[in-house]
Design an enzyme around this catalytic site. Structure first.
Site, short mmCIF file in Angstrom:
data_model
loop_
_atom_site.label_atom_id
_atom_site.label_comp_id
_atom_site.label_asym_id
_atom_site.label_seq_id
_atom_site.Cartn_x
_atom_site.Cartn_y
_atom_site.Cartn_z
N CYS A 33 93.47 84.84 -25.95
CA CYS A 33 93.31 85.66 -26.97
C CYS A 33 94.81 86.33 -27.15
O CYS A 33 95.16 86.74 -28.26
CB CYS A 33 92.47 86.90 -26.33
SG CYS A 33 90.59 86.41 -26.78
N ASP A 66 99.72 72.30 -25.52
CA ASP A 66 99.51 72.45 -24.17
C ASP A 66 100.84 72.61 -23.74
O ASP A 66 101.90 71.66 -23.54
CB ASP A 66 98.65 71.32 -23.62
CG ASP A 66 98.13 71.71 -22.28
OD1 ASP A 66 96.69 72.15 -22.17
OD2 ASP A 66 98.57 71.95 -21.11
N HIS A 76 86.66 85.22 -29.26
CA HIS A 76 86.65 85.08 -27.80
C HIS A 76 85.35 84.55 -27.71
O HIS A 76 84.47 85.13 -27.63
CB HIS A 76 86.92 86.24 -26.88
CG HIS A 76 86.75 85.94 -25.41
ND1 HIS A 76 87.96 85.27 -24.77
CD2 HIS A 76 85.82 86.06 -24.49
CE1 HIS A 76 87.37 85.13 -23.58
NE2 HIS A 76 86.36 85.38 -23.48
N ASN A 115 86.46 71.06 -21.40
CA ASN A 115 85.87 71.66 -19.86
C ASN A 115 85.22 72.65 -19.82
O ASN A 115 85.55 73.73 -20.39
CB ASN A 115 87.15 71.62 -18.89
CG ASN A 115 87.93 70.32 -18.89
OD1 ASN A 115 87.39 69.01 -18.88
ND2 ASN A 115 89.35 70.33 -18.78
N HIS A 127 88.28 80.72 -22.04
CA HIS A 127 88.11 80.73 -23.75
C HIS A 127 88.12 79.53 -24.07
O HIS A 127 88.84 78.58 -24.00
CB HIS A 127 89.32 81.46 -24.22
CG HIS A 127 89.38 81.92 -25.61
ND1 HIS A 127 89.76 83.00 -26.04
CD2 HIS A 127 89.43 81.14 -26.77
CE1 HIS A 127 89.76 83.10 -27.49
NE2 HIS A 127 89.44 81.71 -27.84
N HIS A 166 88.04 75.90 -25.46
CA HIS A 166 89.18 75.21 -26.01
C HIS A 166 88.78 73.70 -25.89
O HIS A 166 88.16 72.98 -25.32
CB HIS A 166 90.37 75.46 -25.58
CG HIS A 166 90.41 75.30 -24.03
ND1 HIS A 166 89.91 76.27 -23.23
CD2 HIS A 166 90.87 74.37 -22.99
CE1 HIS A 166 89.86 76.09 -21.90
NE2 HIS A 166 90.50 74.82 -21.77
N HIS A 203 90.66 70.11 -26.06
CA HIS A 203 91.70 69.48 -25.90
C HIS A 203 91.93 68.12 -26.90
O HIS A 203 90.88 67.63 -26.86
CB HIS A 203 92.20 68.79 -24.40
CG HIS A 203 92.07 69.81 -23.22
ND1 HIS A 203 93.10 70.17 -22.70
CD2 HIS A 203 90.94 70.32 -22.71
CE1 HIS A 203 92.88 70.98 -21.80
NE2 HIS A 203 91.41 71.24 -21.85
P1 AMP Z 1 91.35 73.77 -19.08
O1 AMP Z 1 91.70 73.27 -17.51
O2 AMP Z 1 90.39 72.59 -19.57
O3 AMP Z 1 90.82 75.03 -18.93
O4 AMP Z 1 92.49 73.71 -19.76
C1 AMP Z 1 93.48 74.83 -19.89
C2 AMP Z 1 94.59 74.48 -20.48
O5 AMP Z 1 95.59 75.18 -20.84
C3 AMP Z 1 95.26 73.42 -19.27
O6 AMP Z 1 95.74 72.15 -19.72
C4 AMP Z 1 96.82 74.13 -19.37
O7 AMP Z 1 97.94 73.46 -19.22
C5 AMP Z 1 96.77 75.17 -20.96
N1 AMP Z 1 97.74 76.26 -20.56
C6 AMP Z 1 97.55 77.33 -19.72
N2 AMP Z 1 98.49 78.13 -20.11
C7 AMP Z 1 99.06 77.77 -21.20
C8 AMP Z 1 100.19 78.58 -22.11
N3 AMP Z 1 100.53 79.76 -21.81
N4 AMP Z 1 100.32 77.72 -23.38
C9 AMP Z 1 99.71 76.69 -23.58
N5 AMP Z 1 98.77 75.88 -22.80
C10 AMP Z 1 98.57 76.48 -21.48
ZN ZN Z 2 89.83 84.90 -25.33
#
Ligand code: AMP
Ligand code: ZN
Length: 113
Positions: A7, A30, A46, A86, A97, A99, A101
């Site tokens: 967010c 990422d 969110h 995930n 939040h 997402h 990939h």
């Molecule tokens: P997950 O583990 O599926 O929840 O994925 C979260 C993803 O967010 C991971 O691949 C992290 O590398 C990525 N991540 C965490 N912080 C940031 C950020 N500030 N900017 C870009 N990606 C991020």
């Molecule tokens: Zn959020």
């Protein structure tokens, strides 16, 4: 939502490398890429995870999936790509939040686990 990393990224309070944005969706690179192209697509609203999608409208959810296709074209992922979301501890979700990939730019592993 206060104290949600993604967010804060949407709000511009934490920097990100934006690759796409529309009324419902934001997408950025990422920070720890697992493939040559690794992009996260998130709803602007969110929603904690796939397990909470009843909190989002069909329009908000569909916008994420439509964005995936547009981003894949934009990134020239002509040979294919993987879309992963995930959900929860067993899937090692680290940011609560929702997402998606997008992984591509090379031949990916044929197994997920
Ligand atoms: P997950 O583990 O599926 O929840 O994925 C979260 C993803 O967010 C991971 O691949 C992290 O590398 C990525 N991540 C965490 N912080 C940031 C950020 N500030 N900017 C870009 N990606 C991020
Ligand atoms: Zn959020």
């Amino acid at each position: 939502m206060k104290d949600c990393l993604f967010c804060k990224i949407i709000a511009g309070e934490i920097p990100s490398t934006k690759v796409y944005e529309d009324a419902y969706t934001y997408a950025f690179r990422d920070i720890n890429p697992q493939a040559p192209t690794h992009i996260l697509v998130i709803p602007k609203k969110h929603v904690a995870s796939m397990d909470a999608v009843e909190e989002a409208t069909d329009t908000e959810l569909a916008a994420c999936l439509r964005a995936v296709r547009l981003i894949a074209k934009q990134e020239k992922l002509k040979n294919g790509y993987r879309v992963v979301s995930n959900c929860g501890p067993d899937a090692c979700q680290s940011v609560p939040h929702l997402h998606f990939h997008i992984l591509g730019g090379q031949q990916l592993a044929d197994r997920m686990v």
